[in-house]
Design a protein around this motif. Structure first.
Motif, PDB file in Angstrom:
ATOM      1  N   GLY A  46      82.236  26.401 -81.248  1.00  0.00           N
ATOM      2  CA  GLY A  46      81.632  25.092 -81.918  1.00  0.00           C
ATOM      3  C   GLY A  46      80.507  25.382 -82.609  1.00  0.00           C
ATOM      4  N   ALA A  47      80.082  24.571 -83.140  1.00  0.00           N
ATOM      5  CA  ALA A  47      78.701  24.488 -84.251  1.00  0.00           C
ATOM      6  C   ALA A  47      77.610  25.300 -83.238  1.00  0.00           C
ATOM      7  CB  ALA A  47      78.412  23.468 -84.746  1.00  0.00           C
ATOM      8  N   LEU A  48      77.226  26.267 -83.679  1.00  0.00           N
ATOM      9  CA  LEU A  48      76.046  26.877 -82.958  1.00  0.00           C
ATOM     10  C   LEU A  48      74.641  26.634 -83.692  1.00  0.00           C
ATOM     11  CD1 LEU A  48      75.218  28.682 -80.561  1.00  0.00           C
ATOM     12  CD2 LEU A  48      75.515  30.713 -82.187  1.00  0.00           C
ATOM     13  N   GLU A  49      73.690  25.803 -83.083  1.00  0.00           N
ATOM     14  CA  GLU A  49      72.432  25.698 -83.708  1.00  0.00           C
ATOM     15  C   GLU A  49      71.285  26.743 -83.440  1.00  0.00           C
ATOM     16  OE1 GLU A  49      72.196  23.241 -85.939  1.00  0.00           O
ATOM     17  OE2 GLU A  49      74.331  22.364 -85.229  1.00  0.00           O
ATOM     18  N   GLY A  50      70.201  26.462 -83.800  1.00  0.00           N
ATOM     19  CA  GLY A  50      69.027  27.449 -83.414  1.00  0.00           C
ATOM     20  C   GLY A  50      68.892  27.500 -82.125  1.00  0.00           C
ATOM     21  N   GLY A  51      68.288  28.536 -81.505  1.00  0.00           N
ATOM     22  CA  GLY A  51      67.935  28.760 -80.295  1.00  0.00           C
ATOM     23  C   GLY A  51      68.734  29.788 -79.630  1.00  0.00           C
ATOM     24  N   GLY A  52      69.832  30.237 -80.273  1.00  0.00           N
ATOM     25  CA  GLY A  52      70.562  31.550 -79.968  1.00  0.00           C
ATOM     26  C   GLY A  52      71.260  31.333 -78.478  1.00  0.00           C
ATOM     27  N   ALA A  53      70.675  32.458 -77.752  1.00  0.00           N
ATOM     28  CA  ALA A  53      71.329  32.591 -76.385  1.00  0.00           C
ATOM     29  C   ALA A  53      70.891  31.276 -75.673  1.00  0.00           C
ATOM     30  CB  ALA A  53      70.700  33.766 -75.721  1.00  0.00           C
ATOM     31  N   TYR A  54      69.808  30.699 -75.731  1.00  0.00           N
ATOM     32  CA  TYR A  54      69.334  29.443 -75.048  1.00  0.00           C
ATOM     33  C   TYR A  54      70.251  28.342 -75.217  1.00  0.00           C
ATOM     34  CZ  TYR A  54      67.319  25.176 -74.352  1.00  0.00           C
ATOM     35  OH  TYR A  54      67.048  23.729 -74.106  1.00  0.00           O
TER      36      TYR A  54
ATOM     37  N   ILE B 152      60.434  36.991 -83.356  1.00  0.00           N
ATOM     38  CA  ILE B 152      61.145  35.872 -84.189  1.00  0.00           C
ATOM     39  C   ILE B 152      61.818  35.044 -82.641  1.00  0.00           C
ATOM     40  CG2 ILE B 152      63.252  35.302 -85.473  1.00  0.00           C
ATOM     41  CD1 ILE B 152      60.734  35.635 -87.409  1.00  0.00           C
ATOM     42  N   GLY B 153      62.570  35.721 -82.072  1.00  0.00           N
ATOM     43  CA  GLY B 153      63.443  35.420 -81.149  1.00  0.00           C
ATOM     44  C   GLY B 153      62.624  34.593 -80.106  1.00  0.00           C
ATOM     45  N   ALA B 154      61.571  34.847 -79.586  1.00  0.00           N
ATOM     46  CA  ALA B 154      60.852  33.960 -78.691  1.00  0.00           C
ATOM     47  C   ALA B 154      60.348  32.666 -79.488  1.00  0.00           C
ATOM     48  CB  ALA B 154      59.510  34.906 -78.366  1.00  0.00           C
ATOM     49  N   SER B 155      60.144  32.593 -80.649  1.00  0.00           N
ATOM     50  CA  SER B 155      59.425  31.414 -81.367  1.00  0.00           C
ATOM     51  C   SER B 155      60.838  30.519 -81.345  1.00  0.00           C
ATOM     52  CB  SER B 155      58.952  31.830 -82.622  1.00  0.00           C
ATOM     53  OG  SER B 155      59.934  32.331 -83.615  1.00  0.00           O
ATOM     54  N   ARG B 156      61.862  30.997 -81.807  1.00  0.00           N
ATOM     55  CA  ARG B 156      63.055  30.215 -81.967  1.00  0.00           C
ATOM     56  C   ARG B 156      63.463  29.527 -80.571  1.00  0.00           C
ATOM     57  NH1 ARG B 156      61.284  31.407 -86.157  1.00  0.00           N
ATOM     58  NH2 ARG B 156      62.103  31.584 -88.178  1.00  0.00           N
ATOM     59  N   ILE B 157      63.533  30.298 -79.436  1.00  0.00           N
ATOM     60  CA  ILE B 157      63.625  29.791 -78.116  1.00  0.00           C
ATOM     61  C   ILE B 157      62.811  28.705 -77.815  1.00  0.00           C
ATOM     62  CG2 ILE B 157      63.930  30.447 -75.788  1.00  0.00           C
ATOM     63  CD1 ILE B 157      65.004  33.039 -76.637  1.00  0.00           C
ATOM     64  N   LEU B 158      61.570  29.125 -78.008  1.00  0.00           N
ATOM     65  CA  LEU B 158      60.568  27.882 -77.748  1.00  0.00           C
ATOM     66  C   LEU B 158      60.695  26.640 -78.648  1.00  0.00           C
ATOM     67  CD1 LEU B 158      57.908  27.366 -76.039  1.00  0.00           C
ATOM     68  CD2 LEU B 158      56.675  28.401 -77.941  1.00  0.00           C
ATOM     69  N   GLN B 159      61.072  26.870 -79.688  1.00  0.00           N
ATOM     70  CA  GLN B 159      61.429  25.628 -80.480  1.00  0.00           C
ATOM     71  C   GLN B 159      62.314  24.912 -80.071  1.00  0.00           C
ATOM     72  OE1 GLN B 159      62.931  26.380 -84.209  1.00  0.00           O
ATOM     73  NE2 GLN B 159      62.299  24.512 -85.355  1.00  0.00           N
ATOM     74  N   ALA B 160      63.519  25.528 -79.569  1.00  0.00           N
ATOM     75  CA  ALA B 160      64.800  24.948 -79.149  1.00  0.00           C
ATOM     76  C   ALA B 160      64.391  24.235 -77.725  1.00  0.00           C
ATOM     77  CB  ALA B 160      65.952  25.835 -78.828  1.00  0.00           C
ATOM     78  N   LEU B 161      63.734  24.809 -76.755  1.00  0.00           N
ATOM     79  CA  LEU B 161      63.281  24.223 -75.592  1.00  0.00           C
ATOM     80  C   LEU B 161      62.410  22.803 -75.727  1.00  0.00           C
ATOM     81  CD1 LEU B 161      62.152  27.448 -73.556  1.00  0.00           C
ATOM     82  CD2 LEU B 161      64.050  25.615 -72.926  1.00  0.00           C
ATOM     83  N   ALA B 162      61.461  22.998 -77.007  1.00  0.00           N
ATOM     84  CA  ALA B 162      60.662  21.694 -77.180  1.00  0.00           C
ATOM     85  C   ALA B 162      61.393  20.787 -77.901  1.00  0.00           C
ATOM     86  CB  ALA B 162      59.784  22.467 -78.273  1.00  0.00           C
TER      87      ALA B 162
ATOM     88  N   GLY C 233      71.050  39.154 -82.490  1.00  0.00           N
ATOM     89  CA  GLY C 233      71.492  38.396 -83.796  1.00  0.00           C
ATOM     90  C   GLY C 233      71.917  37.008 -83.502  1.00  0.00           C
ATOM     91  N   ALA C 234      72.199  36.615 -82.076  1.00  0.00           N
ATOM     92  CA  ALA C 234      72.203  35.303 -81.544  1.00  0.00           C
ATOM     93  C   ALA C 234      70.826  34.508 -81.643  1.00  0.00           C
ATOM     94  CB  ALA C 234      72.766  35.259 -80.109  1.00  0.00           C
ATOM     95  N   ASN C 235      69.669  35.065 -81.634  1.00  0.00           N
ATOM     96  CA  ASN C 235      68.610  34.431 -81.750  1.00  0.00           C
ATOM     97  C   ASN C 235      68.381  33.984 -83.235  1.00  0.00           C
ATOM     98  OD1 ASN C 235      67.947  34.820 -78.934  1.00  0.00           O
ATOM     99  ND2 ASN C 235      66.762  36.721 -79.278  1.00  0.00           N
ATOM    100  N   MET C 236      69.091  34.491 -84.094  1.00  0.00           N
ATOM    101  CA  MET C 236      68.858  34.290 -85.563  1.00  0.00           C
ATOM    102  C   MET C 236      69.731  33.128 -85.988  1.00  0.00           C
ATOM    103  SD  MET C 236      66.438  35.961 -86.761  1.00  0.00           S
ATOM    104  CE  MET C 236      66.598  35.599 -88.235  1.00  0.00           C
TER     105      MET C 236
END
Length: 943
Positions: free
Chosen positions: A127-135, A410-420, A331-334
């Motif tokens: 499916g379509a994968l958005e930002g947030g990677g593994a999360y 970069i990965g930490a910030s993207r995961i935090l953004q996805a959680l928010a 890579g998934a984090n990006m």
């Protein structure tokens, strides 16, 4: 107009107050989410029929996705898998484990990684994968509870990794440019590992990383591409140097290794002593490629690590090797910056894994064939000494650590953004949703940078590494778990374009990750699991988004279907009987306590709340039942009862009841008992609103704002005095008769607006559950016990086994006797023995009623005839009923619930009126009362 009726004669019209469907009410689908869904469908239909864009939001998202496979996935993953250990620990691993075990450990580590990469590839191509990677992948597969908790752990892992790599970068700087450094004679870095100087240097390096990340993910990708080329060049210089330098050369041990072994009278491998006992060997040879060296390094020879002073084992060396190859999710984090994440993530990650495996394998073989084991054991940075140009290795260390730190920030910030963005943790993370015009979450970057600054206070790479590795491995294990769950659920929509995975690859990857977690640190692993479970529990009791879909629902459906097919009602035995109850309700505002009471006596059985909506489907354009279901499901969630909901549309209540009795449940799980409220002239009470404030105080069940109002408006107000009743007494009695015809046990419940379980729990005195196992309209049958009497005892006994009731109530059975003709002691002993045989703990209360029954006319029937007539209704004078009622009231001062015998209704119309009036008179002024009629055996005395 279609209306819904309750047993109490209520009517629920269509013109009830509308419920505002906003995000604060989890009871109904969000209107905003529905609108969003409609927009998506509209956009999709346009895209299929025309070639224009899908809208400004989608266009903006597309323009921010600028990274391809190589720059967006391959480079970040490869750099993270190299990190510091490519140049600092490869020789140490070979020196301890030897060639054979080193290669074995490398293959084992990469086997686990490849299994995990296969799971990542399967999920990312479904499916379509958005930002947030593994999360994003985990949360959308496992649901918000586990997705949010695992996402938090993955965020923590990335923050720890930032501190880990920055600390490694600074330690390499101080080793080479600080006091006693290997690259310069006169140090220009002060501090000599002083903690505050080291923290200052770490803060400067982390601030540089912050500046790069603030610019955005694309800038990091460009930087990572250059750094990757630098690292590859430095690695090639190591390979070339091994072939180019063929002469033997002595390389000094590390200064720390020398200091460890300066004491007298020691005999250690690689350290020789003179005649006086002092160590004389402080170096070991680099031989160039040599068959003898290769042979000497073939097998393992575990020694103490000169840095930690710990004795190395296969497990500890494997942990060091494995920690160097974490990073397959970078890579998934990006994913938010990738042009085509569904293609780039599988291919880029697999290519990076294969490339790093070959690089490590070649390095192990070359190092093992050219360096003496003593050199490998006692000098971490020996690669600098044997390189054609020393700075190559130093540059490689700096480049690898800096790129790894950038990738994890970069990965930490993207995961935090996805959680928010998912609003899982209330308003706490709302600032992390703020982004630049180009979509870079700069506030999330700043928060991640600040937390990494705190991690730097630890000050030691070795102290940070175990925790970071464990948190990463937990994330990898959860990815495998998510993929395994999707595969086992066999959902038709799980159709990943990546086909090279099966359920056993997921299991192998998941088990491998958990084994490695405990191998590295059982303490950190246990702590991570506890934190994850606590967060999952908190999120479970919070109102969470339901539009994602949860894999747990798919798995439950799969297993329930399988076991329902195995549940054969033909094999049912009375030993394992349990009540399976259909409670007829129309307006729950007046019977919430009854709903809770039935939930207590179901004893793990099926519990269905049934509702009949009056009308014909021909009068509607759509099925009105579909609109009713969400309201009742919201009521179930609010009351916290374990029940199903069945709503039907019928022209009459009787017809609707037949629908529910025939069709409720499935397979071997179908109702065997139907419960009704009682039809009388008393004014109903709104128990739903009264109990609302109490429920809001329960821990972990704090309601979202607006939920109380939604509950209050979902169902119409209760009937007031003077309002018409839409269910007559004759119709009510017909419901009882129809239920018995359909071979269902029947319970009529009255006065349950008086019931307060909380008051029972808080009571300081013992209360009683009273059972009157006699048809009070046939006093001549008092000496007999039939199925109804046993059913009453069974229900009462179940109630005494329920928490709350168990500690505060006692079961009391009333034995009605004629003192002049009956042997009181003998009958009491018989009843006690009978209760003991049934394993029912109860006290027997003797009641004499000679003065009441002597005025009744002689009733027909004797012997077996009386046993048959026992279940029938026999009209008796109203004075007798009043006297019986007063007798029961006398014994009910400390009674919590009373169970009375319910006779079968008469068939004639006049008799039905008398029947209901008699039941009403009999139960006036009593505590909560249940009239019971049982048809089938429900107790067993056999093993």
């Amino acid at each position: 107009m279609s209306q819904s009726y309750s047993i109490n004669g209520e009517v629920q019209g269509e013109n009830m107050n509308a419920v505002t469907e906003d995000e604060s009410s989890p009871l109904l689908p969000s209107s905003s989410s529905n609108a969003s869904f409609e927009r998506d469908v509209w956009a999709l239909s346009r895209s299929l029929s025309r070639n224009d864009a899908l809208g400004p939001d989608i266009t903006r998202r597309t323009t921010t996705r600028t990274l391809g496979l190589f720059a967006g996935v391959f480079c970040p993953v490869a750099l993270s898998m190299f990190s510091t250990l490519l140049f600092l620990r490869s020789g140490f691993v070979v020196g301890q484990a030897g060639i054979l075990e080193s290669v074995l450990q490398l293959i084992l580590a990469y086997f686990i990684l490849v299994m995990t990469v296969l799971s990542i590839s399967a999920i990312s191509t479904n499916g379509a994968l958005e930002g947030g990677g593994a999360y994003y992948m985990i949360s959308r597969a496992l649901g918000p509870e586990f997705g949010g908790s695992i996402g938090f752990l993955f965020f923590v892992a990335n923050v720890l990794a930032v501190g880990l790599y920055v600390t490694g970068f600074v330690e390499a700087m101080i080793e080479n440019f600080g006091p006693g450094g290997t690259m310069v004679e006169h140090a220009f870095l002060k501090g000599n590992h002083d903690s505050w100087y080291k923290y200052l240097y770490c803060s400067i390096v982390l601030f540089v990383c912050l500046g790069i990340c603030i610019v955005g993910g694309a800038m990091f990708a460009k930087t990572s591409l250059v750094i990757f080329l630098v690292v590859v060049i430095c690695l090639l210089s190591v390979f070339v140097s091994v072939f180019a330098k063929n002469s033997i050369q002595d390389v000094d041990y590390a200064e720390q290794a020398k200091r460890i072994h300066e004491k007298r009278n020691i005999s250690l491998y690689c350290f020789h002593a003179n005649e006086s006992g002092y160590v004389t060997q402080t170096s070991a040879p680099y031989t160039g490629l040599n068959a003898g060296t290769f042979k000497d390094n073939t097998f393992s020879h575990y020694e103490k690590d000169y840095n930690t002073k710990d004795m190395m084992t296969f497990a500890s060396v494997f942990a060091i090797l494995f920690s160097s190859v974490t990073g397959i999710l970078n890579g998934a984090n990006m994913s938010g910056e990738l042009k085509d994440p569904s293609k780039a993530i599988p291919k880029g990650t697999l290519y990076a894994v294969m490339f790093t495996f070959v690089a490590y394998l070649v390095e192990i073989i070359l190092v093992a064939g050219s360096c003496d084991r003593c050199l490998l054991l006692n000098n971490y940075i020996f690669l600098q000494e044997i390189n054609l140009w020393k700075p190559f290795v130093l540059i490689g260390i700096f480049a690898a650590t800096l790129s790894a730190a950038l990738g994890n920030l970069i990965g930490a910030s993207r995961i935090l953004q996805a959680l928010a963005n998912d609003h899982l943790f209330w308003f706490v993370l709302n600032p992390a949703t703020i982004t630049t015009q180009s979509g870079n979450p700069y506030v999330a970057v700043l928060i991640s940078w600040f937390l990494a600054q705190l991690v730097l206070l630890v000050g030691s790479l070795n102290a940070i590494a175990p925790a970071a590795s464990v948190f990463f491995l937990m994330s990898y294990a959860s990815v495998n778990l998510a993929c395994l769950a999707l595969e086992l659920a066999s959902a038709p929509n799980f159709r990943p374009t990546f086909k090279y995975f099966t359920w056993y690859t997921c299991v192998l990857g998941m088990v491998g990750c958990f084994v490695m977690c405990f191998l590295i640190s059982s303490v950190y692993t246990s702590a991570a699991i506890i934190v994850m479970l606590l967060l999952a529990i908190v999120l479970h009791f919070r109102s969470l988004p339901t539009q994602w879909g949860s894999i747990s629902q798919a798995l439950i459906f799969h297993q329930v279907r399988k076991y329902l097919l195995m549940l054969d009602q033909r094999k049912a035995h009375v030993k394992y009987w349990r009540p399976q109850i259909l409670l007829m309700v129309a307006n729950p505002r007046q019977c919430s306590e009854l709903i809770h009471f039935i939930n207590d006596i179901k004893k793990g059985g099926l519990y269905v709340i049934g509702h009949v909506k009056l009308g014909s489907l021909d009068s509607y354009s759509n099925d009105p039942v579909l609109e009713e279901n969400p309201k009742w499901l919201g009521l179930i969630d609010y009351l916290k009862v374990k029940a199903f909901v069945e709503v039907t549309l019928a022209n009459t209540i009787s017809e609707g009841l037949q629908h529910l009795l025939r069709l409720s449940g499935m397979g071997g799980m179908k109702p065997n008992t139907v419960c009704f409220g009682f039809l009388d002239d008393s004014e109903p009470k709104d128990t739903l609103s009264v109990g609302n404030a109490v429920r809001r105080r329960r821990i972990f069940t704090l309601l979202e704002s607006g939920k109380k109002e939604s509950i209050d408006n979902l169902f119409m107000n209760i009937r007031r005095e003077g309002d018409p009743r839409y269910l007559s007494s004759l119709e009510y009695v017909k419901l009882v008769s129809d239920s018995l015809k359909m071979q269902k046990n029947v319970c009529l419940c009255r006065h349950f607006d008086k019931l307060s379980k909380q008051s029972i729990v808080n009571s300081k005195k013992t209360l009683f559950i009273d059972v009157w196992p006699v048809n009070l309209f046939r006093p001549d049958t008092a000496n007999y016990f039939d199925n109804t009497c046993l059913f009453m005892l069974q229900l009462a006994c179940i109630l005494t086994m329920v928490p709350g009731w168990k500690s505060k109530t006692r079961l009391r059975v009333f034995l009605c006797l004629n003192a002049q003709t009956d042997d009181t002691l003998q009958k009491q002993r018989k009843l006690d023995a009978f209760l003991q045989q049934l394993r029912i703990k109860a006290s027997v209360k003797i009641v004499t009623w000679d003065h009441l029954v002597q005025h009744l006319p002689v009733m027909s029937g004797n012997g077996n005839d009386r046993l048959v007539l026992m279940e029938k209704f026999h009209p008796v004078p109203i004075e007798f009923i009043s006297a019986i009622n007063q007798m029961i009231v006398t014994y009910s001062s400390t009674t919590a619930v009373t169970f009375l015998y319910l006779p079968i209704p008469p068939a004639d119309r006049e008799g039905e009126e008398t029947y209901l009036n008699s039941l009403t008179k009999l139960s006036d002024n009593l505590p909560p009362t249940v009239f019971v009629h049982g048809l089938h055996p429900v107790t067993s005395t056999t093993l």
